[in-house]
Design a protein around this motif. Structure first.
Motif, mmCIF file in Angstrom:
data_model
loop_
_atom_site.group_PDB
_atom_site.id
_atom_site.type_symbol
_atom_site.label_atom_id
_atom_site.label_comp_id
_atom_site.label_asym_id
_atom_site.label_seq_id
_atom_site.Cartn_x
_atom_site.Cartn_y
_atom_site.Cartn_z
ATOM 1 N N ILE A 196 -7.296 -18.704 36.880
ATOM 2 C CA ILE A 196 -8.402 -18.244 36.790
ATOM 3 C C ILE A 196 -8.828 -17.093 36.597
ATOM 4 O O ILE A 196 -9.593 -16.787 35.665
ATOM 5 C CB ILE A 196 -9.451 -19.159 38.190
ATOM 6 N N TYR A 197 -8.527 -16.202 37.028
ATOM 7 C CA TYR A 197 -8.597 -14.837 37.003
ATOM 8 C C TYR A 197 -8.174 -14.173 36.145
ATOM 9 O O TYR A 197 -9.840 -13.603 34.821
ATOM 10 C CB TYR A 197 -7.482 -13.402 38.312
ATOM 11 N N PHE A 198 -7.472 -14.257 35.645
ATOM 12 C CA PHE A 198 -7.229 -13.667 33.743
ATOM 13 C C PHE A 198 -8.474 -14.370 32.313
ATOM 14 O O PHE A 198 -9.775 -13.553 32.190
ATOM 15 C CB PHE A 198 -6.033 -14.457 32.934
ATOM 16 N N SER A 199 -8.905 -15.658 33.324
ATOM 17 C CA SER A 199 -9.492 -15.827 32.233
ATOM 18 C C SER A 199 -11.166 -15.928 32.506
ATOM 19 O O SER A 199 -12.216 -15.032 31.544
ATOM 20 C CB SER A 199 -10.177 -18.100 32.464
ATOM 21 N N VAL A 200 -12.113 -15.423 33.939
ATOM 22 C CA VAL A 200 -12.909 -15.103 34.542
ATOM 23 C C VAL A 200 -13.041 -13.394 34.019
ATOM 24 O O VAL A 200 -14.228 -13.102 33.201
ATOM 25 C CB VAL A 200 -12.664 -15.118 35.920
ATOM 26 N N ALA A 201 -11.560 -13.051 33.905
ATOM 27 C CA ALA A 201 -12.156 -11.361 33.482
ATOM 28 C C ALA A 201 -11.707 -11.737 32.600
ATOM 29 O O ALA A 201 -12.445 -10.726 31.599
ATOM 30 C CB ALA A 201 -10.527 -11.221 33.804
ATOM 31 N N ALA A 202 -11.666 -12.099 30.651
ATOM 32 C CA ALA A 202 -11.089 -12.212 29.904
ATOM 33 C C ALA A 202 -12.721 -11.976 29.323
ATOM 34 O O ALA A 202 -13.211 -11.820 28.530
ATOM 35 C CB ALA A 202 -10.537 -13.066 29.314
ATOM 36 N N GLU A 203 -13.811 -13.242 30.216
ATOM 37 C CA GLU A 203 -15.320 -13.568 30.002
ATOM 38 C C GLU A 203 -16.370 -11.921 30.369
ATOM 39 O O GLU A 203 -16.198 -11.564 29.688
ATOM 40 C CB GLU A 203 -15.939 -14.892 30.549
ATOM 41 N N GLN A 204 -15.808 -11.740 31.457
ATOM 42 C CA GLN A 204 -16.232 -9.807 31.583
ATOM 43 C C GLN A 204 -16.438 -9.055 30.914
ATOM 44 O O GLN A 204 -16.952 -7.737 30.156
ATOM 45 C CB GLN A 204 -16.263 -10.695 32.821
ATOM 46 N N GLU A 205 -14.482 -9.152 30.853
ATOM 47 C CA GLU A 205 -14.331 -8.100 29.103
ATOM 48 C C GLU A 205 -14.873 -8.449 27.918
ATOM 49 O O GLU A 205 -15.877 -7.290 27.836
ATOM 50 C CB GLU A 205 -12.431 -7.911 29.266
ATOM 51 N N ALA A 206 -15.172 -9.383 27.921
ATOM 52 C CA ALA A 206 -16.141 -9.870 26.364
ATOM 53 C C ALA A 206 -17.210 -8.663 26.579
ATOM 54 O O ALA A 206 -18.073 -8.043 25.891
ATOM 55 C CB ALA A 206 -15.866 -11.538 25.924
ATOM 56 N N LYS A 207 -18.359 -9.814 27.925
ATOM 57 C CA LYS A 207 -19.440 -9.307 28.048
ATOM 58 C C LYS A 207 -20.099 -7.885 28.001
ATOM 59 O O LYS A 207 -20.349 -7.098 27.424
ATOM 60 C CB LYS A 207 -19.898 -9.826 29.527
ATOM 61 N N VAL A 208 -18.650 -6.646 28.725
ATOM 62 C CA VAL A 208 -18.496 -5.811 28.454
ATOM 63 C C VAL A 208 -18.607 -4.350 27.904
ATOM 64 O O VAL A 208 -19.083 -3.812 26.871
ATOM 65 C CB VAL A 208 -17.604 -4.291 30.032
ATOM 66 N N LEU A 209 -17.589 -5.336 26.186
ATOM 67 C CA LEU A 209 -17.658 -4.570 25.173
ATOM 68 C C LEU A 209 -18.407 -4.968 24.396
ATOM 69 O O LEU A 209 -18.988 -4.341 23.725
ATOM 70 C CB LEU A 209 -16.224 -4.819 25.232
ATOM 71 N N GLU A 210 -19.415 -5.919 24.695
ATOM 72 C CA GLU A 210 -20.372 -6.267 23.867
ATOM 73 C C GLU A 210 -22.094 -4.998 24.807
ATOM 74 O O GLU A 210 -22.233 -4.521 23.191
ATOM 75 C CB GLU A 210 -20.631 -8.376 23.903
ATOM 76 N N ASN A 211 -21.607 -4.582 25.485
ATOM 77 C CA ASN A 211 -22.294 -4.429 25.733
ATOM 78 C C ASN A 211 -23.006 -2.602 25.818
ATOM 79 O O ASN A 211 -23.720 -1.677 25.528
ATOM 80 C CB ASN A 211 -22.891 -4.251 27.187
ATOM 81 N N LEU A 212 -21.725 -2.700 25.184
ATOM 82 C CA LEU A 212 -21.162 -1.132 24.735
ATOM 83 C C LEU A 212 -21.556 -0.789 23.655
ATOM 84 O O LEU A 212 -21.634 0.686 23.335
ATOM 85 C CB LEU A 212 -19.605 -0.981 25.153
#
Length: 165
Positions: free
Chosen positions: A148-164
């Protein structure tokens, strides 16, 4: 450091004809504009010191997010934080006999905000590590937490990289 200076530094560190094409340089410049100059300088130094080959735009942006503290901790580190924070305290009666065990989370204060948010979201989905009716550990709870952590973290990482951008 400007995107153009960053690209020139990378081209100096990783000499290659295919990356020095004007079209390639232009794309790199456009995609790196969203990274603040001081962070871009740190990112280039980090990438030059760690990469074996000329980095892709995604690798540079990931390094920027990582160095700025916007990315959550890796799965194993998050699990170690959760293990450390899982408190099981026996409670005794006045006569000294065992009454029950109190279970609660006591997270360290030095955990980064992105990591803590994802740990909390994961715990909401995975539930407690202990069954309340008998106090025994839930079988394979850590495996479920990691998934679960891996999937939630992957979503968050994608959002962060998109906002960069």
């Amino acid at each position: 450091m400007t995107p153009k200076e960053a690209i020139l530094s990378l081209l100096s560190a990783f000499p290659s004809d295919k990356h020095s094409q004007p079209a390639t340089v232009k794309i790199y410049e456009q995609k790196l504009k969203g990274i603040p100059p001081d962070l871009l300088d740190r990112v280039v130094n980090h990438v030059v010191g760690t990469a074996k080959f000329f980095p892709s735009i995604a690798e540079i942006r990931h390094a920027a997010a990582e160095l700025s503290g916007l990315l959550p901790a890796p799965v194993e580190e998050a699990l170690a934080i959760v293990r450390q924070s899982d408190v099981r305290k026996p409670v005794y009666r006045r006569d000294g006999s065992y009454a029950y065990t109190e279970y609660y989370w006591n997270f360290p204060e030095n955990v980064s905000e992105p990591t803590m948010k994802i740990i909390q979201a994961t715990l909401e989905k995975s539930g407690d590590s202990v069954r309340h009716r008998d106090g025994k550990d839930v079988f394979a709870w850590e495996t479920g937490f990691k998934s679960i952590y891996f999937s939630v973290a992957a979503e968050q990482e994608a959002k962060v990289l998109e906002n960069l951008s």
